[in-house]
Every structure is written in structure tokens, then in C-alpha cells.
Design an enzyme around this catalytic site. Structure first.
Site, PDB file in Angstrom:
ATOM      1  CB  CYS C 138      36.221 -29.434  17.561  1.00 17.11           C
ATOM      2  SG  CYS C 138      34.961 -28.282  18.150  1.00 17.11           S
ATOM      3  CG  HIS C 272      35.435 -35.243  15.214  1.00 17.39           C
ATOM      4  ND1 HIS C 272      36.140 -34.676  16.250  1.00 17.39           N
ATOM      5  CD2 HIS C 272      34.583 -34.281  14.778  1.00 17.39           C
ATOM      6  CE1 HIS C 272      35.738 -33.423  16.416  1.00 17.39           C
ATOM      7  NE2 HIS C 272      34.794 -33.157  15.546  1.00 17.39           N
ATOM      8  CG  HIS C 309      32.437 -31.847  20.528  1.00 18.19           C
ATOM      9  ND1 HIS C 309      33.796 -31.955  20.700  1.00 18.19           N
ATOM     10  CD2 HIS C 309      32.247 -31.409  19.263  1.00 18.19           C
ATOM     11  CE1 HIS C 309      34.402 -31.584  19.584  1.00 18.19           C
ATOM     12  NE2 HIS C 309      33.480 -31.253  18.705  1.00 18.19           N
TER      13      HIS C 309
END
Lengths: 85, 318, 383
Positions: C138, C272, C309
Site C-alpha cells: 500500500c 495514509h 484505499h
């Protein structure tokens, strides 16, 4: 169903948990705490849940899992679940 | 030769082709299974039950490399340790098996403790946990070239001040049984420890530097790329290209022609499925004294990586 | 040190195709919920995803998204074939073309090698300077941009086409389901009831260029400068963040040092912020450690609440958002949280309307499995 066939053998349970956690059975004492003493994290706890469900044919919720903090607590939990099944 | 130049101070290899870098048998095929690897002997009796094969190989190769370097990575603070790993098929079989589970009995039957490894960067992430690699961690995945690329990306990160010590390597595991390329599978890992010449305690194995480019777009600049790679270094006396037969792909031929213009004769060996084979050749080249040598690999999509390996001369490591 | 400019941008996400569609979406903050994946193989409780409008065509879905963003960025920058022949490509992706290398439900389909996203982009653009595929989960897109920055500074390339791309992966979503890491409702970063993340598809690509190269080819306008990056690794746990947050703090402070500015220069942070319980608390605390008492006033732009995400694309989409914030001197409104914001995450999330940007710098965070952390600092043009 008589009580004999639903009784959980503590030593079988100890062996199952030791295998899941990659420990010697002697290390899984009755009162060793899974998280603090044996290094169990959330993923290993889920792994343990699968093993218990498969071995004892019970369904465990995540709340149940929170209760299973030691071998003795897990024994009590599984015994209760098997009796209720 | 600057004190900042990175030198290789440790080499770790686990492979069915051998574990002694200098004595690797790199001819022919090896069986694409896991039987050659003794996890208990390499890593100990427990702690690796849920860890997939490619991660076990990488852990074992890292242990060997760090020990070979006299433990030097542990002598710098954790934030000074960086790691770059190349892998392309490292989790292919794992993903295949997971998908069989998800599409079959369903995601609830996945092993929770193995689930994190669906993400290929956890292979190096697990090694970072074991070796306190807190500086940075990169996982590179381009087919065939990612192992050699890890050397370039790692050296660049050290040069940028992102760490002092570098662990760079490659790991692969066998492709799924039903995969058409299964027979060409690779299994095993190579890890090098690199550190600045000025701080290396052990006599180094040598040095390496890497360039990457893509063909055909880079063809007009190939001479320029080679001049830059070979600058300020003794000329290599030979090159080894891990590339498809020239009738299947012109890349190897283009590269061999360019090297010939520089007076470097090139041998060609067929590629394997992953990123490991060029790294095994590099480990063997650096593992014994000898003249400088170029190692290259090409991927059918045009990506190329070229590493100049300069092993120690005999008197250096006495 | 060589200055590195962002001279082109491309993006595709659940907000649509193109940078302008993205900016309109950010300003409108529609907050559409995720959908269930239309995948008969997705046998899991929560097969939720924010889909992006991938073009049809050959190749894997991640590569197609990457190509859309890359072509837009290159056209936006006005790069021609000669510039690109010497340019490099760095693409971050967690799973690559997962639709091609997961076990196919269609047994007649041929198997493709994994992780050809970067080389496919390089081939399509005619870029000769190398094609690096970085798969730091990620944070892959953030690392892709950071590596490109270092490549230009090191003189390896004058132009790097860099970013990240990610499409739906059945295995990734199945594993997140199994790890109890999917929120049943939506991606709700910093929400008191957040229960995990929700994936989104997307790609973002920036053209990064040395200031000298941009000047020589007559570039008149750039979005912002990529001024610095900081890298770290938790080395703590495969999936959970180190609760101390020491390494994410180090990534942020190093990015500031690399950019040569203090924390007080930053006017906005794209965090994030994934909606995972522990992650958002740890990031809030680390932001507090870096920005001190300004934490309650420093605008955060919580992108994942809008697009999900996007994994390997997330850091790059965050960087596009940051570049647009600097370009337009405007922070878009966050998806409203109101009184539902978690008191353990005392960050400032402006809601209800755009706010003007104060300051010349925007920080972007991208953290990942394996504890792979990267922070970027972008610097706006002088007025």
C-alpha cells in the site's frame, strides 16, 4: 448423547493449541496467557479459532475468542460450546 | 576507488544448485519442488509454520549472508539498515492456492496467519523483522530483471543517505503445478551484504554496479549506457546473457552485438521463470577470484538489466 | 541538489478518468458507497470495492489503468518521443495484474507473467531508461515517486514517468476479509466506528523532470516540485503498525529534512488514513509528534474516504491530490465526519467547503504491510 462422548480431553486440546502456536506442549501450561506469555497476535488467534471449530465441531464468535485467554479458559469455553451443541 | 563505494562483504545462497557461492552448479534444470530445503536445519525447529517457501529461502539466505559478513549489519543502528529484494514468482503458487480456496470453499477457509503473504512485500518484510531492518525496505517485481535491479535501487538508496548497510537479493519459489512454465520454475534465494569500503571490516568479495534500460527504445543509446557502466573500471573479459534464444527474441542479439563493439564476448544461457538465475551467476562470480565480468538479463517485454561484477583479485583476501 | 518538478499528471479512480475529473470529485466530495464486486468467484462476506472506469482492451486491468494515467501525464507534460526514449518508468503496484495471475475461472485463458505493469507502460510510451516495478504493497506508489526523485537527483535520468496502479484483486480482498480488516459500510478514516478499510481501484502517474531539463525544453508551467521523501520500515509485524509509531515519525521528519523545510512550512497533509482501527490512531499520534500543537489546526485531506484505499496507487493518487492542492492553492472539503470523528484521532479535517491553502508545502503519507513507510513533501510554485 452421554457425557463421555462430549467430554473434552484437556491434553488433546493442549496438543492442538501447541501445534497451532508452534510450541512444545509443556509450554502451553494451563494458565499461560496466550497474548502476554505465548506471543499470540490477532492472526494466530483466528488460526486457533479455525482449529478449535474443526476439531470440536463448534462455532466460535469473536467474542468467544476474546474469552479464550488461556488453555484453561479455552477448555471451559469449548466444553460449554460442545455441551450446548 | 572511494570510501563510499559499496563492496560486497557477505554472500548467502540457498538453492537446489548448492549453497556455496563459489561452487554453485548452474548448468541444466533442477527439480521444481521444495524437497531440497531443510527448514529446520536452516531456520530452527519452529517459528516458520505459516511462512511460505520463498520467504523461508530469503530468511535463510539472509542469515547466511549476514553471518558471512561477520554480522556487520547488526553492528550499525537499525535505522541504518536497508534491504532491496527482487522477486517475480515468489508468491505465485501461494496466490494460486489462496484463489482456489476463495473461489471454492470461500475466504473463511484461508489460513489467517498465512493471509498476510498475499502481499509480496511481506517476504522482505518478514526478513526485516528478524534482522531489525528499519532504514527502508523495497520489493521489486519486474520479470527476470528485478534481482539485478535490487542492486541498483539499493545502491542508489545508500548513496542518497537512506541507510549505511545494504542487503540486496532475490528470492523465488516454484510456480503452481498446472502453470505452463512450471518446469522452468526457480526456487531459492541469494542475498548479498554490501557496505561502504571505508567501513567494511571483512576483506570484501568485490564490487558490482548495475544499469537498467528497455529495448528497443534504448537501442540508440546503448553505447552511451555501456560507456557509463564501464567507466573507471577494468574492462570485463566476458559477459553472460540470461536471455531467450535469439530466434525467439532479438533482445539478446542486440545486447551481444553492442558488447562485441566493446570487445566483450558474450555467452548466452536460457532464462528460468524468475529473477534468481542472474543473481546466482553473480554470487558465483563474486564468490571466487577472477576477472571482471558482465552479467545481463532480458525480459520478453523489453526490460534489460546489466551488472558489472568485479570479484576480488587473489591477493586481496588473504 | 537537482530540483525535480512535476510537469505532468494523470489519474483515474472511482471519481472518473482524468485529473480534472478527479479535482471536480474532490471538490464535490460525493462520498458514494462502495459496491459489491461483480465477481462470481468472490466467495467472501464483504466483497466491497470502489471501481474505476478502466478502458477495455488487451492486458490486465491494473496495466490498463496505469496506461490511462501515464498517457494523460505524458500528454499533459508535452513530452515527445525523443524525451521519452531517454526517460525511465517506475510504477508501484501491490498485486500487479491480479486478474491475469490469480487462478483463472476461465480455464481457457493463457497464463501471463506477473508484475509487468512498469514494463508495459515503458513499452507503450517508448521509454528506454528502465522500467522498475515496485511492489511495496500500500505504499508502492509513494515509493515509486520517491525512487524516481532519487534517480533524477543521482543523474540516472532527466525524466521519469512514475506513479502507482491497482485494480481489484479477489485474493487480496479475500485475505482482508479473512483478517477481519474490511469495514462493512465504507472506508471511514478517523471515524469512531471505523472497522477496517475498503479497497478502491485507481492509478496515478506524474511526470517528474529535472528543472534543467524542463527549462531546456521550454516548459512554462509545473504543478509543484517533489521536494523530498523519507523512507522507513517498522520491522515490527507483517500487518499491524508499530503502536509506538517511531518509524512513521522518522519517515515524516526525514521527508521534511530532505525537502529542506521545517514542519511549520507544511500547509496540508494527505495522510495514509485507511480506516483501520489502530493505523489511524498511530498516524494521528505521529502527526502530533511531528506537527506539535498545530495538529488541531493543520488541514488534513483524507482522500481514502472518497475513493477507498487504492493500495499500490494510494501514495501516487495522494501525490496528485497534493499537487492539485498546491496548484490551486485550495484544500478540498473532506467527506463529512462531524461528531463521529474519533476523539483518539484529534486531527483537523475541514468539512463543508473548500479552504484556502496556507503554506507552500504539502505532505503525503503512504504506509503499508511489512511496515514499509514513505512520506513525500511537495513544494508549491513561488507566486
Amino acid at each position: 448423547m452421554n457425557t463421555d462422548s462430549t467430554a473434552i480431553d484437556l491434553e488433546d486440546l493442549r496438543t492442538t493449541i501447541a501445534e497451532v502456536l508452534e510450541l512444545d506442549t509443556e509450554e502451553v501450561t494451563d494458565d499461560a496467557r496466550f497474548v502476554q506469555d505465548l506471543g499470540v497476535d490477532s492472526l494466530l488467534a483466528l488460526e486457533m479459532q479455525i482449529a478449535l471449530e474443526e476439531q470440536y465441531g463448534v462455532h466460535l464468535t469473536e467474542a468467544d475468542l476474546g474469552e479464550a485467554t488461556t488453555l484453561r479458559a479455552t477448555y471451559d469455553l469449548v466444553t460449554r460450546k460442545v455441551a450446548a451443541a | 576507488m572511494s570510501a563510499n563505494e559499496l563492496v560486497v562483504t557477505g554472500i548467502g545462497v540457498v538453492s537446489p544448485r548448492g549453497c556455496d557461492p563459489a561452487a554453485l552448479d548452474l548448468e541444466g534444470a533442477v527439480p521444481a519442488d521444495d524437497a531440497w530445503f531443510d527448514v529446520a536445519a536452516e531456520l530452527g525447529p519452529r517459528g516458520y509454520k505459516y511462512v511460505p517457501p520463498s520467504c523461508r529461502y530469503l530468511l535463510a539466505a539472509t542469515r547466511r549472508a549476514v553471518a558471512d559478513a561477520g554480522g556487520s549489519p547488526a553492528a550499525v543502528p537499525e535505522a541504518e539498515r536497508g534491504m532491496a529484494v527482487g522477486t517475480n514468482s515468489g508468491i505465485a503458487a501461494l496466490i494460486d492456492g489462496m484463489d482456489a480456496t476463495v473461489t471454492g470453499p470461500g475466504a473463511e477457509r484461508l489460513s489467517p496467519a498465512t493471509a498476510p503473504y498475499f502481499s509480496i512485500n511481506t517476504l522482505a518484510g518478514r526478513v526485516a523483522m528478524d534482522h531489525g531492518v528499519k532504514g527502508w525496505n523495497l520489493t521489486l517485481t519486474s520479470p527476470r530483471t528485478a534481482g539485478l535491479e535490487a542492486l541498483l535501487a539499493g545502491a542508489r538508496a545508500v548513496a542518497a543517505g537512506r541507510s549505511t548497510v545494504l542487503l540486496a537479493g532475490s528470492t523465488e519459489a516454484a510456480l503452481p503445478d498446472h502453470h505452463p512454465a512450471h518446469a522452468a520454475s526457480e526456487a531459492g534465494a541469494v542475498v548479498l551484504v554490501l557496505e561502504p569500503r571505508g567501513r567494511a571490516a571483512a576483506a570484501p568479495y568485490g564490487t558490482c554496479r548495475t544499469a537498467v534500460f528497455s529495448l528497443p527504445a534504448a537501442e540508440p543509446q546503448l553505447d552511451e549506457i555501456l560507456i557509463r557502466l564501464l567507466k573507471d573500471a577494468p574492462a570485463p573479459d566476458s559477459a553472460l546473457l540470461v536471455t531467450d534464444a535469439t530466434d525467439a527474441s532479438p533482445l539478446g542479439a542486440v545486447l551481444a552485438d553492442a558488447l562485441r563493439r566493446f570487445g566483450v564476448p558474450a555467452d548466452t544461457v536460457p532464462p528460468a521463470a524468475g529473477t534468481l538465475l542472474p543473481m546466482l551467476h553473480l554470487a558465483r562470480t563474486l564468490g571466487r577470484p577472477g576477472p571482471p565480468r558482465l552479467l545481463a538479463t532480458t525480459s520478453p517485454d523489453g526490460a534489460c538489466a546489466l551488472t558489472l561484477a568485479r570479484p576480488r583479485h587473489l591477493p586481496d583476501r588473504t | 541538489m537537482t530540483r525535480v518538478l512535476i510537469t505532468g499528471a494523470g489519474a483515474v479512480s472511482g471519481l472518473g478518468a482524468g485529473v480534472e475529473a478527479m479535482w471536480r470529485g474532490l471538490c464535490a466530495a460525493p462520498g458514494d458507497p462502495p459496491r459489491r464486486a461483480a465477481d462470481p468467484g468472490a466467495r467472501m462476506a464483504l466483497p466491497l470495492i470502489h471501481r474505476a472506469p478502466a478502458e477495455e482492451g488487451p492486458g490486465g486491468r491494473t496495466t490498463r489503468l496505469a496506461l490511462m494515467a501515464a498517457r494523460e501525464a505524458v500528454a499533459d507534460a508535452g513530452l515527445d518521443g525523443a524525451h521519452l526514449a531517454r526517460g525511465a518508468v517506475v510504477m508501484g503496484t501491490g498485486g500487479g495484474d491480479a486478474d491475469l495471475w490469480e487462478r483463472p475461472l476461465d480455464p481457457d485463458r493463457t497464463e501471463a507473467p506477473a508484475f509487468t505493469v512498469a514494463s508495459a507502460v515503458a513499452a507503450a510510451l517508448g521509454a528506454g531508461g528502465g522500467a522498475t516495478c515496485v511492489s511495496n504493497a500500500c505504499s508502492a506508489g509513494g515509493f515509486g515517486l520517491a525512487m524516481a526523485l532519487d534517480m533524477i537527483r543521482a543523474g540516472e535520468a532527466d525524466v521519469v514517468v512514475a506513479g502507482g496502479a491497482e485494480a481489484y484483486s479477489r485474493v487480496a480482498l479475500g485475505c482482508f476479509n479473512r483478517m477481519r480488516a474490511v469495514d462493512p459500510y465504507a472506508c471511514r478514516p478517523f471515524h469512531r466506528d471505523r472497522a477496517g478499510t475498503v479497497f478502491g481501484e485507481g492509478a496515478a502517474v506524474l511526470v517528474l523532470e529535472s528543472a534543467g531539463h524542463a527549462r531546456r525544453r521550454g516548459v512554462r508551467r509545473h504543478y509543484a516540485e517533489l521536494a523530498g521523501s523519507g523512507w522507513s520500515c517498522d520491522a515490527h509485524h507483517l500487518t499491524a503498525p508499530d503502536p509506538e509509531g517511531a518509524q512513521i515519525r522518522r519517515a515524516m521528519t526525514q521527508a521534511l529534512a530532505d525537502a529542506g523545510v521545517g514542519a511549520d512550512a507544511v500547509g496540508c497533509v494527505v495522510p495514509h488514513g485507511t480506516g483501520t482501527r489502530l493505523n489511524d490512531v498511530v498516524e494521528s499520534e505521529a502527526l502530533g509528534a511531528v506537527f506539535g500543537e498545530r495538529l488541531g489546526r493543520l488541514p488534513l485531506y483524507s482522500l481514502k474516504a472518497l475513493i477507498g484505499h487504492t493500495a499500490g496507487a494510494a501514495g501516487a493518487l495522494g501525490a496528485v491530490a497534493a499537487a492539485l492542492v498546491l496548484d490551486r492553492r485550495t484544500v478540498p472539503p473532506n467527506v463529512p465526519l462531524g461528531a463521529d470523528q474519533d476523539p483518539e484521532c484529534p486531527v483537523h479535517l475541514p468539512q463543508g467547503g473548500t479552504v484556502p491553502l496556507t503554506g507552500r508545502h504539502v505532505m503525503v503519507n503512504a504506509f503499508a504491510f511489512g511496515g514499509n513507510n514513505v512520506s513525500l513533501v511537495l513544494e508549491g510554485r513561488t507566486a
